[in-house]
Enzyme design. Structure first.
Site, PDB file in Angstrom:
ATOM      1  N   HIS A   1     -18.223  -9.379   5.999  1.00  0.00           N
ATOM      2  CA  HIS A   1     -16.879  -8.851   6.243  1.00  0.00           C
ATOM      3  C   HIS A   1     -16.209  -9.658   7.340  1.00  0.00           C
ATOM      4  CE1 HIS A   1     -13.939  -5.644   7.754  1.00  0.00           C
ATOM      5  NE2 HIS A   1     -13.513  -6.058   6.582  1.00  0.00           N
TER       6      HIS A   1
ATOM      7  N   GLU B   1      -7.402  -6.438  -2.693  1.00  0.00           N
ATOM      8  CA  GLU B   1      -6.927  -5.057  -2.595  1.00  0.00           C
ATOM      9  C   GLU B   1      -5.427  -5.127  -2.907  1.00  0.00           C
ATOM     10  OE1 GLU B   1      -7.148  -1.511   0.642  1.00  0.00           O
ATOM     11  OE2 GLU B   1      -6.194  -3.366   1.239  1.00  0.00           O
TER      12      GLU B   1
ATOM     13  N   GLU C   1      -9.151   4.246  -0.542  1.00  0.00           N
ATOM     14  CA  GLU C   1      -9.422   4.525   0.870  1.00  0.00           C
ATOM     15  C   GLU C   1      -8.338   5.369   1.532  1.00  0.00           C
ATOM     16  OE1 GLU C   1      -9.699   0.395   2.036  1.00  0.00           O
ATOM     17  OE2 GLU C   1      -7.827   0.511   3.131  1.00  0.00           O
TER      18      GLU C   1
ATOM     19  N   HIS D   1      -8.435  -8.267   1.252  1.00  0.00           N
ATOM     20  CA  HIS D   1      -7.652  -7.049   1.481  1.00  0.00           C
ATOM     21  C   HIS D   1      -6.401  -7.416   2.278  1.00  0.00           C
ATOM     22  CE1 HIS D   1     -10.317  -3.436   0.445  1.00  0.00           C
ATOM     23  NE2 HIS D   1     -10.776  -4.483  -0.213  1.00  0.00           N
TER      24      HIS D   1
ATOM     25  N   GLU E   1       0.828  -1.209   0.000  1.00  0.00           N
ATOM     26  CA  GLU E   1       0.000   0.000   0.000  1.00  0.00           C
ATOM     27  C   GLU E   1       0.863   1.260   0.000  1.00  0.00           C
ATOM     28  OE1 GLU E   1      -3.483  -0.254   2.446  1.00  0.00           O
ATOM     29  OE2 GLU E   1      -3.552  -2.426   2.261  1.00  0.00           O
TER      30      GLU E   1
HETATM   31  C1  NOJ Z   1      -8.397  -2.250   5.655  1.00  0.00           C
HETATM   32  C2  NOJ Z   1      -9.254  -2.436   4.451  1.00  0.00           C
HETATM   33  O1  NOJ Z   1      -8.543  -2.171   3.270  1.00  0.00           O
HETATM   34  C3  NOJ Z   1     -10.447  -1.523   4.609  1.00  0.00           C
HETATM   35  O2  NOJ Z   1     -11.209  -1.523   3.427  1.00  0.00           O
HETATM   36  C4  NOJ Z   1     -11.227  -1.960   5.809  1.00  0.00           C
HETATM   37  O3  NOJ Z   1     -12.297  -1.088   6.006  1.00  0.00           O
HETATM   38  C5  NOJ Z   1     -10.353  -1.944   7.052  1.00  0.00           C
HETATM   39  N1  NOJ Z   1      -9.134  -2.657   6.816  1.00  0.00           N
HETATM   40  C6  NOJ Z   1     -11.045  -2.572   8.240  1.00  0.00           C
HETATM   41  O4  NOJ Z   1     -11.187  -3.947   8.018  1.00  0.00           O
HETATM   42 CA    CA Z   2      -6.041  -1.833   2.989  1.00  0.00          CA
END
Ligand code: NOJ
Ligand code: CA
Length: 704
Positions: free
Chosen positions: A414, A503, A509, A484, A175
């Site tokens: 999730h 991801e 984000e 992710h 990232e």
């Molecule tokens: C990182 C993830 O990339 C994000 O999308 C998520 O909201 C947070 N972690 C919490 O799980």
């Molecule tokens: Ca992330």
């Protein structure tokens, strides 16, 4: 996944003939433009790669070092050479095109040690028109059964000081912003806009970079280095020798400092070099997918592309919280949890999103922070905080399931692990049974923080096995997965078509909680992170300033029209409409594009592209006659002329063009856009003015 035709053109085993083995062994691509050479020099294996007689990769080492300094890299002779050719077409379950051609020539060179042990190592090359894939194979043998690799010697010696688009070799995260520099200037410490504290912890070597690595030579040749089919092996990063322009494999170590535990028969992932004098060819390449095994799932009819919203951005921007209580000890005198009053995943709020998604035809809804454990989800001390099945008291799972069903919305599960993969492994069956019970067809997983087992890395062999295990287990329960903080993908969505996105890169984000992404970021991602597979980038933010509750000055480095274009330029069969319902209500006319745009495609045309500068892509929706175009630029404004010659000849289309307003600018006027409707045909050329940090999105619908 249907195989249309497949045939083996020739198979020559030189061992049949009692002749001396050729040295070098040379093999050309089907079109004759690429040529790989393999040879032994004093028993040490090397390869090189040429394109139309120009050198792409100079003489470079091959071989492996096992633990206790045992070498598997020298004293070899060539025992056998087998050449073959292959040409098939296959249909991805979800994809950018409906049919993919897998056409290559291949050579397997069987090496045998001349020493007493006589261990054998095969090197297999597959030469495609668009690149080279090669891997090591370990045939079954008495003196190499179980073994541990400490280093891989594979090198990629470049012909000059190429321009590189790179992120630093962090074992736990991709990232980052991409830095653009010459190979001789790769220096993780000088990488712009990243926190040095983060680098300090995880980067053992400031001159290591990650793959996919995008390179451009002074002569205008584009070279992309990555890997395909990463299973049962650590991810490969590249160590950079800055003075010799030489890259070499740097495998992510395990907690003990070893790299890979293998048994024979076995193999490594493919090392990939995609090469072309056109940047558009790099984005169009399907070589990495082709190097992966066909689908392991017999029935894939339940795997569907999906657009979704989320009770999510509101947590990212600090408007609500994942946590239900203040901390784990927030108990009232009667022993119940005391709510902190700002919990996003409450039934009423979830219903509000369900209503909005239903009204606008967005099929999926993700809800984060619905389950207990969030009060202790970060920090390396925790292990068992999540059980993946217990909702917080204000999230009524039965009521929500029923309401979503009535409204025709699919709930998305999730499962954040906080990096505790051991705990997730223990709960996998329970978690997937829960999803089946409440009709969740897909799950977003997450691995924020340091990994448990402690000392392991996100990109090491142990976690690579974990990610594959999760995809396989999910398939048993007919659940699609979006991971992710996983390792970056290597085309495994061919083998596990339910592993629909990852991801594994710096997503949209980051604009919520940090300085954000650069205006050029999305012009580099398709050449780097997306080469391995789809990204859950979460585009579609409309409120571009004054959205972060704790940082009113924060703004996105993009225009609104560019956010729309990303649905086309950033391939994924899973696309989020990431902003809040109220921000879409405020721009219903622009939101129409997100409602209309396809997520699964029959055809894709990469119309123009230059890493770090611009990308324009047209895609035809699967099973329909509609086309969608996305054009994006970096921090510079740009005029793009798009010939619509991909449209059906003689057919009229309504073009709806969503473009930057006259004075749009990512910094001073990001939300200015205009929408224009006109009739076009395949002979129309559309002229688009993209603002600084801007873009344009077009839908092309046949006139009935
Ligand atoms: C990182 C993830 O990339 C994000 O999308 C998520 O909201 C947070 N972690 C919490 O799980
Ligand atoms: Ca992330």
């Amino acid at each position: 996944m249907k195989k249309c035709f497949q045939f083996l053109l020739l198979l020559i085993s030189t061992s049949l003939f009692a002749v001396e083995q050729p040295n070098p062994v040379k093999l050309k691509s089907p079109d004759g433009n690429l040529e790989v050479s393999f040879y032994l020099k004093n028993g040490i294996p090397y390869y090189s790669l040429n394109r139309k007689n120009a050198v792409v990769i100079k003489e470079s080492r091959l071989g492996l070092i096992l633990t206790e300094n045992q070498s598997l890299d020298k004293d070899f002779k060539v025992a056998d050479i087998q050449e073959s050719a292959f040409n098939e077409t296959w249909k991805p379950v979800l994809g950018e095109v409906s049919t993919i051609q897998n056409h290559y020539k291949s050579v397997k060179i069987s090496l045998e040690e001349t020493s007493k042990l006589k261990r054998r190592l095969d090197v297999v090359f597959k030469v495609y028109n668009d690149g080279l894939g090669f891997r090591y194979e370990f045939p079954k043998q008495a003196n190499l059964q179980f073994f541990v690799i400490s280093r891989e010697l594979t090198a990629f010696n470049l012909t000059g000081d190429h321009k590189a688009f790179w992120i630093p070799g962090d074992y736990d995260s991709n990232e980052y912003h991409y830095a653009t520099s010459k190979i001789s200037e790769v220096d993780a410490w000088k990488q712009p806009l990243i926190s040095k504290g983060k680098l300090n912890k995880n980067i053992p070597d400031q001159y290591a970079v990650q793959t996919p690595l995008m390179l451009k030579t002074a002569d205008g040749l584009y070279i992309n280095i990555h890997e395909a089919a990463l299973v049962n092996y650590p991810a490969m990063q590249l160590h950079v020798d800055r003075s010799n322009y030489s890259l070499s494999a740097n495998l992510v170590p395990d907690a003990l400092g070893n790299s890979a535990y293998l048994r024979a028969p076995g193999n490594t992932p493919w090392r990939t070099i995609i090469v072309s004098d056109k940047a558009t060819d790099i984005l169009a390449s399907k070589m990495i997918l082709n190097l992966n095994e066909p689908s392991k799932l017999a029935n894939t009819s339940w795997i569907k592309p999906l657009k979704y919203m989320g009770v999510w951005w509101e947590m990212q921007i600090g408007k609500s919280n994942w946590n239900y209580t203040f901390d784990v000890d927030s108990l009232s005198s009667t022993g119940t949890l005391i709510p902190q009053g700002n919990h996003g995943a409450n039934t009423a709020n979830v219903k509000r999103y369900i209503d909005f998604a239903s009204k606008n035809g967005i099929k999926g809804l993700l809800v984060e922070g619905w389950n207990t454990g969030w009060e202790e989800w970060t920090g390396n001390w925790k292990e068992n905080n999540f059980d993946y099945v217990t909702p917080y008291p204000d999230f009524n799972v039965e009521e929500i399931t029923e309401y979503a069903k009535q409204k025709g919305v699919e709930m998305i599960m999730h499962n954040e692990t906080g990096g505790s993969a051991t705990n997730y492994d223990r709960h996998l069956d329970t978690a997937f049974r829960f999803m089946n019970k409440y009709s969740y067809k897909s799950v977003k997983t997450g691995y924020v923080g340091q990994i448990t087992p402690r000392g392991e890395h996100h990109d090491g062999q142990w976690m690579i096995e974990h990610f594959v295990r999760v995809a396989e287990k999910a398939a048993q329960y007919q659940v699609m997965v979006n991971m992710h903080e996983s390792v970056r993908p290597t085309g495994l969505n061919r083998t596990y078509p339910n592993w629909i996105a990852n991801e594994a890169g710096r997503g949209n984000e980051w604009n919520a909680f940090s300085d954000g992404n650069t205006p050029e970021h999305e012009t580099i991602l398709p050449f780097t992170r997306l080469m391995g597979g789809p990204m859950d980038y979460t585009p579609g933010i409309f409120k571009l300033r004054n959205y972060a509750s704790n940082a009113p000055d924060r703004q996105m480095h993009t225009t609104l029209a560019k956010q729309l274009a990303l649905y086309v330029t950033m391939y994924s069969p899973l696309q989020m409409a990431a902003d809040l319902p109220e921000n879409y209500e405020a721009h219903q006319d622009a939101f129409q594009f997100i409602k209309d745009v396809g997520v699964d495609w029959d055809d894709t045309k990469i119309l123009e592209a230059e890493p770090g500068d611009y990308i324009t892509i047209a895609r035809k929706e699967k099973g329909k006659a509609n086309w969608f175009v996305g054009a994006i630029t970096d921090e510079n404004s740009r005029q793009s002329v798009i010939p619509l010659n991909f449209l059906d000849k003689g057919r009229k289309y309504t073009a709806i063009v969503y473009k930057d307003g006259k004075d749009a600018d990512w910094k001073t006027n990001p939300e200015a856009y205009t929408i224009e409707k006109r009739i076009v045909t395949s002979s129309t050329k559309l002229k688009l003015n993209l603002a600084k940090g801007g873009g344009a999105a077009i839908s092309l619908i046949p006139v009935q």
